[in-house]
Design an enzyme around this catalytic site. Structure first.
Site, PDB file in Angstrom:
ATOM      1  N   CYS A 124      46.393  26.776  15.151  1.00  0.00           N
ATOM      2  CA  CYS A 124      45.153  26.887  15.933  1.00  0.00           C
ATOM      3  C   CYS A 124      44.915  28.321  16.413  1.00  0.00           C
ATOM      4  O   CYS A 124      44.609  29.178  15.590  1.00  0.00           O
ATOM      5  CB  CYS A 124      45.167  25.865  17.060  1.00  0.00           C
ATOM      6  SG  CYS A 124      43.512  25.458  17.620  1.00  0.00           S
ATOM      7  N   HIS A 156      47.337  20.994  15.326  1.00  0.00           N
ATOM      8  CA  HIS A 156      48.519  21.131  16.200  1.00  0.00           C
ATOM      9  C   HIS A 156      49.579  20.093  15.845  1.00  0.00           C
ATOM     10  O   HIS A 156      49.642  19.057  16.516  1.00  0.00           O
ATOM     11  CB  HIS A 156      48.115  20.868  17.652  1.00  0.00           C
ATOM     12  CG  HIS A 156      47.222  21.878  18.261  1.00  0.00           C
ATOM     13  ND1 HIS A 156      47.689  22.946  18.979  1.00  0.00           N
ATOM     14  CD2 HIS A 156      45.879  21.977  18.279  1.00  0.00           C
ATOM     15  CE1 HIS A 156      46.681  23.660  19.426  1.00  0.00           C
ATOM     16  NE2 HIS A 156      45.564  23.097  19.007  1.00  0.00           N
ATOM     17  N   GLU A 193      52.545  20.167  16.557  1.00  0.00           N
ATOM     18  CA  GLU A 193      53.520  20.086  17.663  1.00  0.00           C
ATOM     19  C   GLU A 193      53.120  19.024  18.694  1.00  0.00           C
ATOM     20  O   GLU A 193      53.920  18.667  19.549  1.00  0.00           O
ATOM     21  CB  GLU A 193      53.674  21.465  18.331  1.00  0.00           C
ATOM     22  CG  GLU A 193      52.527  21.930  19.218  1.00  0.00           C
ATOM     23  CD  GLU A 193      51.326  22.479  18.451  1.00  0.00           C
ATOM     24  OE1 GLU A 193      51.296  22.359  17.204  1.00  0.00           O
ATOM     25  OE2 GLU A 193      50.406  23.008  19.087  1.00  0.00           O
TER      26      GLU A 193
HETATM   27  N1  GLN Z   1      39.591  27.960  20.611  1.00  0.00           N
HETATM   28  C1  GLN Z   1      40.868  28.581  20.798  1.00  0.00           C
HETATM   29  C2  GLN Z   1      40.838  30.063  20.487  1.00  0.00           C
HETATM   30  O1  GLN Z   1      39.841  30.596  20.163  1.00  0.00           O
HETATM   31  C3  GLN Z   1      41.940  27.910  19.979  1.00  0.00           C
HETATM   32  C4  GLN Z   1      42.179  26.514  20.488  1.00  0.00           C
HETATM   33  C5  GLN Z   1      43.570  26.031  20.341  1.00  0.00           C
HETATM   34  O2  GLN Z   1      44.502  26.786  20.042  1.00  0.00           O
HETATM   35  N2  GLN Z   1      43.753  24.784  20.618  1.00  0.00           N
HETATM   36  O3  GLN Z   1      41.846  30.702  20.566  1.00  0.00           O
END
Ligand code: GLN
Length: 192
Positions: free
Chosen positions: A79, A172, A174
């Site tokens: 992410c 994710h 995790e």
């Molecule tokens: N929207 C977040 C960002 O721009 C990422 C979201 C996340 O890691 N759950 O970093």
């Protein structure tokens, strides 16, 4: 047993440490350049990429991180971590920098407000996994050396990629009980 660091500037560090241990690696939090020197690979967790970028600058970690990635250290970003590993980003904050390494354009917060967070089953490197997306990015475009490992509806978007020793997912793993993505990364380290 490889020692894998989890970049601990911000984000869901503990969850990754636990998953890496379950996947058979030794895992440790990494905040400083000396700690980065001591690991064989690095996980960059989910969280908020703008905050992570600013803290990386504050802790003098951005250049050391870029250096190790350039030298071929295996890394896995989930992410916000995927955003950190992208060579180029769309919809970043003003001046937002990444570590880079994967030849791709990643769009931040790409799935939009209506599906801010969602869960979906998808194929990851030939395995069916349950994926959790939270204000997730998607991969807008990739260079020739980047392998697509997973796609997701809506739009059949690219959400998992690998380029050599670098792995990234929009989702994710995790946060689920499923250690397969972490096992895939640990196996990558053993092979390299
Ligand atoms: N929207 C977040 C960002 O721009 C990422 C979201 C996340 O890691 N759950 O970093």
């Amino acid at each position: 047993m490889p020692t894998i660091g989890v970049l601990a500037l911000q984000g869901d560090v503990r969850e990754h440490v636990r998953m890496l241990q379950e996947a058979g690696a030794s895992a440790t939090a990494v905040r400083r350049p000396a700690e980065l020197d001591a690991v064989d690979g690095l996980v960059i967790p989910g969280g908020e990429s703008t905050t992570m970028w600013k803290l990386a600058e504050t802790f003098d970690m951005l250049q050391p991180l870029r250096m190790r990635i350039k030298e071929g250290m295996p890394a896995y970003g989930s992410c916000a971590g995927m955003i950190m590993l992208a060579d180029r980003i769309e919809d970043g904050a003003a001046g937002q920098q990444t570590i880079g390494g994967i030849d791709m354009v990643v769009r931040r917060n790409a799935f939009g407000r209506q599906i801010d967070s969602f869960e979906s089953d998808l194929d990851f490197a030939g395995d069916r996994v349950h994926a959790v997306f939270i204000r997730a990015p998607w991969v807008e475009s990739i260079g020739g050396d980047v392998e697509v490992l997973g796609r997701c509806e809506p739009g059949d978007r690219i959400v998992a990629v690998r380029q050599g020793p670098l792995l990234a997912t929009s989702f994710h793993p995790e946060l689920t009980g499923d250690t397969r993505v972490h096992r895939y990364f640990v196996d990558m380290l053993r092979e390299l």
